[in-house]
Design a protein around this motif. Structure first.
Motif, PDB file in Angstrom:
ATOM      1  N   SER A  62       0.804  -1.221   0.000  1.00 42.48           N
ATOM      2  CA  SER A  62       0.000   0.000   0.000  1.00 42.48           C
ATOM      3  C   SER A  62       0.834   1.267   0.000  1.00 42.48           C
ATOM      4  N   GLY A  63       2.114   1.130   0.382  1.00 41.38           N
ATOM      5  CA  GLY A  63       2.965   2.303   0.445  1.00 41.38           C
ATOM      6  C   GLY A  63       2.588   3.269   1.551  1.00 41.38           C
ATOM      7  N   SER A  64       1.952   2.750   2.604  1.00 44.47           N
ATOM      8  CA  SER A  64       1.539   3.601   3.723  1.00 44.47           C
ATOM      9  C   SER A  64       2.704   3.846   4.675  1.00 44.47           C
ATOM     10  N   ASP A  65       2.536   4.817   5.555  1.00 38.62           N
ATOM     11  CA  ASP A  65       3.561   5.081   6.559  1.00 38.62           C
ATOM     12  C   ASP A  65       3.292   4.274   7.822  1.00 38.62           C
ATOM     13  N   ALA A  66       4.258   4.305   8.742  1.00 41.54           N
ATOM     14  CA  ALA A  66       4.162   3.504   9.968  1.00 41.54           C
ATOM     15  C   ALA A  66       3.051   3.992  10.883  1.00 41.54           C
ATOM     16  N   VAL A  67       2.779   5.296  10.884  1.00 44.81           N
ATOM     17  CA  VAL A  67       1.698   5.827  11.724  1.00 44.81           C
ATOM     18  C   VAL A  67       0.353   5.278  11.250  1.00 44.81           C
ATOM     19  N   SER A  68       0.143   5.259   9.941  1.00 42.84           N
ATOM     20  CA  SER A  68      -1.094   4.677   9.407  1.00 42.84           C
ATOM     21  C   SER A  68      -1.188   3.198   9.762  1.00 42.84           C
ATOM     22  N   TYR A  69      -0.056   2.519   9.677  1.00 50.93           N
ATOM     23  CA  TYR A  69      -0.024   1.091   9.985  1.00 50.93           C
ATOM     24  C   TYR A  69      -0.422   0.804  11.432  1.00 50.93           C
ATOM     25  N   VAL A  70       0.192   1.501  12.396  1.00 48.29           N
ATOM     26  CA  VAL A  70      -0.130   1.201  13.796  1.00 48.29           C
ATOM     27  C   VAL A  70      -1.565   1.607  14.127  1.00 48.29           C
ATOM     28  N   SER A  71      -2.063   2.642  13.470  1.00 50.86           N
ATOM     29  CA  SER A  71      -3.456   3.040  13.679  1.00 50.86           C
ATOM     30  C   SER A  71      -4.402   1.956  13.165  1.00 50.86           C
ATOM     31  N   ALA A  72      -4.098   1.423  11.993  1.00 49.26           N
ATOM     32  CA  ALA A  72      -4.918   0.358  11.423  1.00 49.26           C
ATOM     33  C   ALA A  72      -4.832  -0.910  12.261  1.00 49.26           C
ATOM     34  N   LEU A  73      -3.634  -1.254  12.692  1.00 49.78           N
ATOM     35  CA  LEU A  73      -3.437  -2.461  13.492  1.00 49.78           C
ATOM     36  C   LEU A  73      -4.195  -2.387  14.813  1.00 49.78           C
ATOM     37  N   SER A  74      -4.221  -1.221  15.420  1.00 47.74           N
ATOM     38  CA  SER A  74      -4.980  -1.046  16.664  1.00 47.74           C
ATOM     39  C   SER A  74      -6.462  -1.318  16.439  1.00 47.74           C
ATOM     40  N   GLU A  75      -6.974  -0.883  15.303  1.00 45.56           N
ATOM     41  CA  GLU A  75      -8.393  -1.105  15.011  1.00 45.56           C
ATOM     42  C   GLU A  75      -8.696  -2.587  14.796  1.00 45.56           C
ATOM     43  N   ILE A  76      -7.805  -3.312  14.128  1.00 47.56           N
ATOM     44  CA  ILE A  76      -8.003  -4.756  13.967  1.00 47.56           C
ATOM     45  C   ILE A  76      -7.922  -5.445  15.317  1.00 47.56           C
ATOM     46  N   ALA A  77      -6.971  -5.043  16.165  1.00 49.47           N
ATOM     47  CA  ALA A  77      -6.831  -5.642  17.495  1.00 49.47           C
ATOM     48  C   ALA A  77      -8.045  -5.356  18.368  1.00 49.47           C
ATOM     49  N   TYR A  78      -8.650  -4.195  18.207  1.00 48.67           N
ATOM     50  CA  TYR A  78      -9.869  -3.850  18.936  1.00 48.67           C
ATOM     51  C   TYR A  78     -10.944  -4.892  18.673  1.00 48.67           C
ATOM     52  N   ALA A  79     -10.990  -5.368  17.418  1.00 44.48           N
ATOM     53  CA  ALA A  79     -12.022  -6.320  17.020  1.00 44.48           C
ATOM     54  C   ALA A  79     -11.637  -7.761  17.293  1.00 44.48           C
ATOM     55  N   CYS A  80     -10.369  -8.111  17.041  1.00 44.94           N
ATOM     56  CA  CYS A  80      -9.924  -9.498  17.209  1.00 44.94           C
ATOM     57  C   CYS A  80      -8.413  -9.531  17.310  1.00 44.94           C
ATOM     58  N   ALA A  81      -7.898  -9.810  18.484  1.00 46.28           N
ATOM     59  CA  ALA A  81      -6.448  -9.815  18.704  1.00 46.28           C
ATOM     60  C   ALA A  81      -5.768 -10.934  17.930  1.00 46.28           C
ATOM     61  N   SER A  82      -6.452 -12.053  17.743  1.00 44.44           N
ATOM     62  CA  SER A  82      -5.868 -13.167  16.989  1.00 44.44           C
ATOM     63  C   SER A  82      -5.581 -12.768  15.548  1.00 44.44           C
ATOM     64  N   THR A  83      -6.513 -12.052  14.947  1.00 42.70           N
ATOM     65  CA  THR A  83      -6.310 -11.583  13.576  1.00 42.70           C
ATOM     66  C   THR A  83      -5.208 -10.536  13.529  1.00 42.70           C
ATOM     67  N   ALA A  84      -5.162  -9.688  14.533  1.00 37.72           N
ATOM     68  CA  ALA A  84      -4.166  -8.615  14.568  1.00 37.72           C
ATOM     69  C   ALA A  84      -2.746  -9.146  14.657  1.00 37.72           C
ATOM     70  N   VAL A  85      -2.531 -10.217  15.394  1.00 42.47           N
ATOM     71  CA  VAL A  85      -1.160 -10.716  15.541  1.00 42.47           C
ATOM     72  C   VAL A  85      -0.648 -11.283  14.228  1.00 42.47           C
ATOM     73  N   VAL A  86      -1.527 -11.866  13.419  1.00 42.52           N
ATOM     74  CA  VAL A  86      -1.118 -12.349  12.101  1.00 42.52           C
ATOM     75  C   VAL A  86      -0.738 -11.161  11.215  1.00 42.52           C
ATOM     76  N   MET A  87      -1.565 -10.127  11.242  1.00 43.17           N
ATOM     77  CA  MET A  87      -1.283  -8.913  10.483  1.00 43.17           C
ATOM     78  C   MET A  87       0.030  -8.279  10.927  1.00 43.17           C
ATOM     79  N   SER A  88       0.286  -8.282  12.215  1.00 46.51           N
ATOM     80  CA  SER A  88       1.484  -7.649  12.761  1.00 46.51           C
ATOM     81  C   SER A  88       2.752  -8.359  12.306  1.00 46.51           C
ATOM     82  N   VAL A  89       2.798  -9.678  12.457  1.00 46.13           N
ATOM     83  CA  VAL A  89       3.982 -10.433  12.044  1.00 46.13           C
ATOM     84  C   VAL A  89       4.208 -10.286  10.543  1.00 46.13           C
TER      85      VAL A  89
END
Length: 384
Positions: A62-89
């Motif tokens: 996507s060519g996004s920056d790290a701030v956008s990434y951590v903001s998006a990751l927080s939203e996925i973790a809000y909904a499902c931490a299991s999904t977020a950890v896959v996205m994070s790795v």
């Protein structure tokens, strides 16, 4: 001072928030109960550009920056931490390592399908006798002609059962300690590579965590990532990014726990009034909100340094330490505010509490973060 988000960053966060709360959250409790990997959701996340957010478009990202990434990751973790950890790795360690250290051929063959979400990646460094001390790992890679022969066992590998490719660390020169560790790109169908025991975990139950076993696993020499002896550097750089990811996950889970607790106390009456009216309860909520906001700002500050191309090892460790400890406090308080109901599976805070517990352990324990932070403050150099 808060870290203001740009209009584009806010737009990305809003898009991911809507997707996470409508789609990802819907089956989170059931996936936790059944331990079903969120493959369909991850496919949708790939279509949205969430599986290679910081990868340039020419490699499928996507060519996004790290701030956008951590903001998006927080939203996925809000909904499902299991999904977020896959996205994070996938984003923080696998894609980033290939982007910064991979050859052009490796990027085209492996990074592009990873960034597009067509394939899941894993990172394998931890071993049965080597967790916080990676120099003690026993996996070896011996050069034989145009290949390396890898032998060893890796443990606690996120997405190990579903990964199409794994970044594997191994000793190519054992006597050289950390300078003798190299990293290899190993496709799942490589002969001699198999998935071992899958853990039955306390939390993050929809994310598989497995052993990976290498027995005379023959990997082409051009699958070496970076140079021989560069594996420790690759791992540490990836972990810096990964630790920001864990901080972001912690913020997301903590916010979900606070929101759930606020909803509960507003609708629960005791002694003739709403539980939310009691001063002790209100003060607890205030402390929770302050804790979360502090963790959020530390995470954004570390991500901002990353976006600037500056060294951020200290800030990543600081954010990871504070946020991971914070989410354990917050989820515990959320259960307390629910009273006996918080101890049951009828309310989501029980799952949040279980999911949060590992955040102080993986990708560097809280104790290791304190070592990193104190070394920076005291200017101690690592020996070995």
């Amino acid at each position: 001072m808060t870290m203001p988000l740009t209009e584009e960053q806010l737009m990305i966060r809003s898009m991911v928030r809507e997707f996470a709360r409508k789609v990802v959250a819907a089956g989170a409790a059931e996936r936790d109960r059944t331990k079903v990997f969120p493959a369909d959701i991850l496919n949708q996340m790939g279509e949205l550009g969430l599986m290679g957010m910081m990868v340039p478009p020419e490699y499928g990202g996507s060519g996004s920056d790290a701030v956008s990434y951590v903001s998006a990751l927080s939203e996925i973790a809000y909904a499902c931490a299991s999904t977020a950890v896959v996205m994070s790795v996938q984003n923080s360690i696998v894609c980033e390592s290939l982007l910064h250290f991979g050859t052009e051929e490796q990027k085209k063959r492996f990074l592009t399908p990873l960034a597009e979400g067509e394939m899941i990646g894993a990172f394998a460094m931890t071993e049965p006798e080597a967790g916080s001390d990676p120099v003690s790992q026993q996996t070896t890679a011996v050069r034989e002609g145009d290949a390396y022969i890898i032998d060893g066992t890796k443990r606690f590998i996120t997405s190990g059962n579903h990964a199409g490719v794994v970044l594997v660390t191994a000793k190519t020169e054992p006597a050289a300690r950390h300078k003798g560790i190299s990293t290899f790109v190993v496709p799942k169908d490589t002969p001699g590579f198999k998935v071992g025991h899958q853990e039955d975990k306390m939390g993050l139950r929809a994310s598989d965590t497995t052993d990976l076993i290498f027995e005379q696993c023959r990997v082409p020499a051009d699958h070496l990532l970076g140079a021989e002896g560069q594996g420790f550097e690759i791992a540490m750089r990836g972990l810096d990014s990964g630790r920001i990811g864990i901080a972001a996950q912690s913020v997301g889970v903590a916010q979900a726990a606070l929101d759930a607790a606020v909803h509960y106390i507003k609708n629960r009456s005791q002694f003739g009034q709403s539980v939310s009216k009691f001063q002790g309860v209100r003060w607890m909520v205030a402390d929770m909100a302050v804790d979360i906001e502090a963790a959020r700002q530390l995470t954004l500050a570390a991500a901002t340094l990353k976006d600037r191309g500056e060294t951020y090892t200290l800030q990543a460790a600081t954010a990871k330490l504070f946020a991971s400890e914070m989410v354990n406090r917050i989820t515990g308080k959320a259960i307390q505010l629910h009273g006996g109901y918080g101890f049951t599976k009828d309310y989501p805070v029980e799952r949040f509490y279980r999911d949060a517990r590992v955040f102080t352990i993986y990708e560097g324990t809280s104790e290791i973060q304190r070592v990193v932070i104190s070394n920076h403050i005291l200017k101690d150099k690592r020996k070995g």
